[in-house]
Design an enzyme around this catalytic site. Structure first.
Site, mmCIF file in Angstrom:
data_model
loop_
_atom_site.group_PDB
_atom_site.id
_atom_site.type_symbol
_atom_site.label_atom_id
_atom_site.label_comp_id
_atom_site.label_asym_id
_atom_site.label_seq_id
_atom_site.Cartn_x
_atom_site.Cartn_y
_atom_site.Cartn_z
ATOM 1 N N HIS A 76 37.317 44.725 47.413
ATOM 2 C CA HIS A 76 36.036 45.389 47.089
ATOM 3 C C HIS A 76 34.890 44.914 47.976
ATOM 4 O O HIS A 76 33.883 45.595 48.103
ATOM 5 C CB HIS A 76 35.598 45.037 45.663
ATOM 6 C CG HIS A 76 36.509 45.508 44.594
ATOM 7 N ND1 HIS A 76 36.935 46.787 44.532
ATOM 8 C CD2 HIS A 76 37.033 44.892 43.514
ATOM 9 C CE1 HIS A 76 37.703 46.927 43.470
ATOM 10 N NE2 HIS A 76 37.793 45.790 42.838
ATOM 11 N N CYS A 98 38.483 45.302 52.287
ATOM 12 C CA CYS A 98 39.143 46.439 52.951
ATOM 13 C C CYS A 98 38.297 46.867 54.159
ATOM 14 O O CYS A 98 37.070 46.981 54.050
ATOM 15 C CB CYS A 98 39.271 47.596 51.967
ATOM 16 S SG CYS A 98 39.972 49.052 52.740
ATOM 17 N N GLU A 128 32.369 47.071 44.234
ATOM 18 C CA GLU A 128 32.228 47.526 45.626
ATOM 19 C C GLU A 128 30.777 47.925 45.917
ATOM 20 O O GLU A 128 30.225 47.584 46.970
ATOM 21 C CB GLU A 128 33.158 48.721 45.881
ATOM 22 C CG GLU A 128 33.058 49.217 47.314
ATOM 23 C CD GLU A 128 33.728 50.556 47.527
ATOM 24 O OE1 GLU A 128 34.822 50.783 46.980
ATOM 25 O OE2 GLU A 128 33.140 51.381 48.246
ATOM 26 N N THR A 166 33.864 54.115 48.184
ATOM 27 C CA THR A 166 35.096 54.658 48.791
ATOM 28 C C THR A 166 35.933 55.497 47.830
ATOM 29 O O THR A 166 36.645 56.398 48.254
ATOM 30 C CB THR A 166 35.994 53.527 49.336
ATOM 31 O OG1 THR A 166 36.249 52.606 48.276
ATOM 32 C CG2 THR A 166 35.395 52.824 50.519
ATOM 33 N N SER A 229 43.989 55.014 34.318
ATOM 34 C CA SER A 229 43.552 56.415 34.324
ATOM 35 C C SER A 229 44.096 57.159 35.539
ATOM 36 O O SER A 229 44.414 58.337 35.456
ATOM 37 C CB SER A 229 42.037 56.520 34.259
ATOM 38 O OG SER A 229 41.480 55.851 35.342
ATOM 39 N N ASN A 230 44.246 56.451 36.678
ATOM 40 C CA ASN A 230 44.762 57.185 37.835
ATOM 41 C C ASN A 230 46.251 57.500 37.679
ATOM 42 O O ASN A 230 46.731 58.503 38.199
ATOM 43 C CB ASN A 230 44.419 56.455 39.147
ATOM 44 C CG ASN A 230 45.309 55.272 39.401
ATOM 45 O OD1 ASN A 230 46.404 55.427 39.908
ATOM 46 N ND2 ASN A 230 44.877 54.083 39.025
HETATM 47 FE FE1 F3S Z 1 40.503 50.403 50.914
HETATM 48 FE FE2 F3S Z 1 40.764 52.905 50.266
HETATM 49 FE FE3 F3S Z 1 42.129 51.092 49.017
HETATM 50 S S1 F3S Z 1 38.902 51.835 50.695
HETATM 51 S S2 F3S Z 1 40.910 49.273 49.067
HETATM 52 S S3 F3S Z 1 42.318 51.636 51.180
HETATM 53 S S4 F3S Z 1 41.223 52.899 48.094
#
Ligand code: F3S
Length: 289
Positions: A76, A98, A128, A166, A229-230
């Site tokens: 995050h 990420c 994030e 994101t 949930s996903n």
């Molecule tokens: Fe990065 Fe996308 Fe996963 S931003 S942490 S690859 S959901």
């Protein structure tokens, strides 16, 4: 039994990279290891790490960590103040933010330094977004709903730079940007809006692939936590394509009735399902049914 496992099943690239790094650290380091917040929202993984001596900490507890500790910054990401605090305390850290999130940090840092007002489309409390806010030099506004977009008052004569969390929904992002676009001439002053779509498409790709596989197979398995949930969303998508779709958590939930008259089985999994569980399910289906 023929089995097809979705390539996008389970962790996204960013989370996989973060989790792998922590396990690598366990093998390579003797120092105490702490993650800044749970590395992933999956109890099994966090428990397993805890058993191997990796503990979860938070920003306010950094001062209390034993000397020589290594802190892992999770996917995050965090704001600049956290890096400063780690440096100030001389704590070593491993940064597995990420790269897609890091890119947003660099954008808001650069644009706000040039004087732009930053708008983040996302959830204000999400870690994030908290991290992205922490790279803005100057004011920023977080917008999640149409009402918030309507209320936004662009600061006169400032450029406005819009980015997104994101994992924000793309259609919602488009709607909010449309509302913001109408604000350009508010106060009788032209504001320049620089809109950058920083949404990561990992979730969308996972859903698209699940749908396509569910359309090909006789039985579809969706693996994930009960409260994810996903995973629930993946199940709904697959069920529309394949009547024989089942929501399971582990191989223990598999039942021969699921595979009656089946010769081809598809498997996908939610974003917080570890690879190990997906492999176990796959093995089980191949060998036992
Ligand atoms: Fe990065 Fe996308 Fe996963 S931003 S942490 S690859 S959901």
């Amino acid at each position: 039994m023929k089995v097809k496992v979705a390539k996008t099943a389970g962790f996204c690239f960013g989370v996989q990279r973060a989790v792998d790094k922590v396990y690598e650290l366990i093998d390579s380091s003797e120092d105490p290891i702490y993650t800044l917040g749970p590395i992933i929202h999956n109890e099994e993984v966090v428990k397993d790490l805890e058993n191997r001596g990796v503990h979860v900490t938070d920003e306010d507890s950094l001062e209390k960590l034993p000397p020589g500790s290594t802190v892992v910054i999770r996917s995050h990401g965090v704001g600049k103040a956290v890096y400063d605090k780690l440096d100030g305390l001389k704590l070593s850290y491993v940064d597995v933010t990420c790269p897609f999130v890091l890119k947003i940090h660099r954008i808001v840092e650069r644009e706000s330094a040039k004087g732009a007002h930053i708008v983040i489309i996302g959830d204000r409390e999400h870690p994030e977004v908290v991290g992205i806010r922490g790279w803005c030099r100057g004011d920023c506004t977080v917008i999640k709903t149409s009402a918030e977009a309507e209320q936004f008052n662009p600061p006169a004569e400032k450029q406005v730079c819009v980015v997104s969390q994101t994992t924000f929904n793309y259609n919602k992002f488009k709607d909010l940007v449309e509302i913001l676009g109408k604000k350009r001439y508010d106060n009788n002053v032209l504001n320049i809006f620089n809109v950058l779509n920083t949404i990561c498409n990992a979730t969308e790709e996972r859903q698209k692939e699940a749908k396509s596989i569910a359309g090909e197979v006789d039985t579809m398995l969706v693996v994930g936590g009960r409260h994810s949930s996903n995973t629930q969303k993946l199940f709904e998508i697959c069920k529309k394509e394949c009547e024989n779709t089942y929501y399971i958590q582990t191989p223990v939930d598999l039942d021969s009735e699921m595979f009656q008259c089946s010769s081809y089985v598809g498997i996908t999994a939610g974003a917080s399902t570890p690879k190990k569980i997906i492999e176990e399910v796959q093995e089980h289906v191949r060998i036992k049914f």
